[in-house]
Write an enzyme that holds these catalytic residues in place. Structure first.
Site, mmCIF file in Angstrom:
data_model
loop_
_atom_site.group_PDB
_atom_site.id
_atom_site.type_symbol
_atom_site.label_atom_id
_atom_site.label_comp_id
_atom_site.label_asym_id
_atom_site.label_seq_id
_atom_site.Cartn_x
_atom_site.Cartn_y
_atom_site.Cartn_z
ATOM 1 C CG ASP A 67 -4.265 -0.959 -0.798
ATOM 2 O OD1 ASP A 67 -3.708 -0.450 0.191
ATOM 3 O OD2 ASP A 67 -4.501 -2.169 -0.879
ATOM 4 C CG ASP A 136 -8.761 -13.019 -1.972
ATOM 5 O OD1 ASP A 136 -7.676 -12.451 -1.677
ATOM 6 O OD2 ASP A 136 -9.765 -12.383 -2.377
ATOM 7 C CG HIS A 138 -6.248 -9.393 -1.848
ATOM 8 N ND1 HIS A 138 -7.415 -9.666 -1.185
ATOM 9 C CD2 HIS A 138 -5.581 -8.541 -1.043
ATOM 10 C CE1 HIS A 138 -7.437 -9.015 -0.038
ATOM 11 N NE2 HIS A 138 -6.324 -8.324 0.077
ATOM 12 C CD GLU A 143 -10.098 -8.706 -3.668
ATOM 13 O OE1 GLU A 143 -9.416 -9.716 -3.439
ATOM 14 O OE2 GLU A 143 -10.779 -8.134 -2.794
HETATM 15 C C1 GLP Z 1 -6.111 -5.581 2.699
HETATM 16 C C2 GLP Z 1 -4.994 -4.775 2.056
HETATM 17 C C3 GLP Z 1 -3.820 -5.635 1.677
HETATM 18 C C4 GLP Z 1 -3.456 -6.544 2.828
HETATM 19 C C5 GLP Z 1 -4.602 -7.452 3.133
HETATM 20 C C6 GLP Z 1 -4.319 -8.430 4.266
HETATM 21 O O1 GLP Z 1 -7.013 -6.088 1.794
HETATM 22 N N1 GLP Z 1 -5.444 -4.056 0.918
HETATM 23 O O2 GLP Z 1 -2.733 -4.805 1.303
HETATM 24 O O3 GLP Z 1 -2.307 -7.305 2.500
HETATM 25 O O4 GLP Z 1 -5.710 -6.656 3.502
HETATM 26 O O5 GLP Z 1 -4.679 -7.876 5.486
HETATM 27 P P1 GLP Z 1 -4.175 -8.369 6.884
HETATM 28 O O6 GLP Z 1 -2.715 -8.010 6.915
HETATM 29 O O7 GLP Z 1 -4.940 -7.596 7.895
HETATM 30 O O8 GLP Z 1 -4.390 -9.821 6.932
#
Ligand code: GLP
Length: 261
Positions: A67, A136, A138, A143
């Site tokens: 993404d 959440d 995702h 989402e």
């Molecule tokens: C973002 C990314 C996800 C990732 C998530 C969790 O929203 N788009 O791919 O898994 O954050 O982030 P973190 O690893 O910093 O907790």
């Protein structure tokens, strides 16, 4: 689904890196799907160390990222292109031309997303997809409420994700409200999925994803329908799993087997 519960994030990241390095050695032209966020950072450092030590080469590897934020230049220090260069690509021998991140500045968003899907298909599909999980539930930027068969598209971030990601920006208002994201259907086409989660703030999402009902409300729960998922976490993230003791010993066994004894 194999769950490997390690004592610490460092231990879990090392094991996940071993699984990836082993796959790259077996297939030096492997197609990887990569993730951003703080979660895979240690695993990426481990892979960079392995590469520097001559244990693995990424010279012929191709990658597609999950993404990208809409509206951020690739040079913006919070763009996911910048993150990938800084955390991984600049430290391994991969050819940057073989690394792909969605263009968050694309004027024709649909064309960008369709072309991205086609590129992945033309490359033979993703062999290993790395994932983190949002608090959440995702995956990528799919989402809660995302269609479980969604494809790469423009998505709107939830207030929870904006708040979670605000720590990387000066203020919450600076977090982009939209992103381009591989869909859940796109992710599910990867042959193997390696998902990582660390810390107590992921414990509910992890329990929802692996022991809850399969539901668009917890997008990661769709992974229960994937035949080859490896989940690496620390004890804090695993805390709410009812079967965690069973997963822990079984996961270790299969990982040893997978890595060749
Ligand atoms: C973002 C990314 C996800 C990732 C998530 C969790 O929203 N788009 O791919 O898994 O954050 O982030 P973190 O690893 O910093 O907790």
């Amino acid at each position: 689904m194999e769950l490997i519960i390690a004592k610490t994030k460092e231990e879990a990241s090392r094991k996940a890196a071993d699984l990836i390095a082993c796959a790259v050695r077996k297939d030096p032209k492997i197609v990887l799907g990569l993730a951003t966020g703080s979660t895979p950072e240690t695993m990426y450092s481990n892979l960079a160390e392995d590469c520097k030590a001559g244990k693995v080469t990424f010279a012929d590897v191709k990658s597609w990222n999950l993404d990208e934020y809409v509206g951020l230049e690739p040079t913006h220090d919070q763009s996911y292109r910048y993150f990938m260069n800084a955390k991984l690509f600049d430290h391994i021998d991969i050819n940057k031309e073989n690394t792909h991140v969605l263009n968050g500045l694309a004027t024709d968003v649909n064309a960008e997303c369709e072309a991205y899907e086609k590129e992945i298909k033309d490359a033979g599909g993703i062999a290993i997809q790395v994932l983190g999980i949002g608090s959440d539930g995702h995956i990528a930027f799919n989402e809660p409420g995302s269609s479980l068969v969604s494809r790469t598209r423009k998505v709107a971030l939830t207030p929870q994700t904006i708040q979670d990601n605000a720590r990387f920006f000066e203020k919450a208002e600076d977090v982009p409200r939209f992103a381009l994201s591989m869909g859940i259907g796109t992710i599910m086409e990867a042959k193997r999925i390696i998902i990582l989660a660390f810390g107590a703030n992921k414990a509910d999402a992890v329990a929802g994803a692996f022991e809850g009902a399969v539901s668009a409300f917890c997008p990661a729960s769709i992974l229960q329908m994937h035949p080859d998922v490896w989940f690496f976490c620390d004890e804090a993230a695993a805390a709410n799993l009812k079967l965690k003791d069973y997963y822990a010993w079984h996961g270790e066994e299969v990982l040893k087997e997978e890595l060749g004894g």
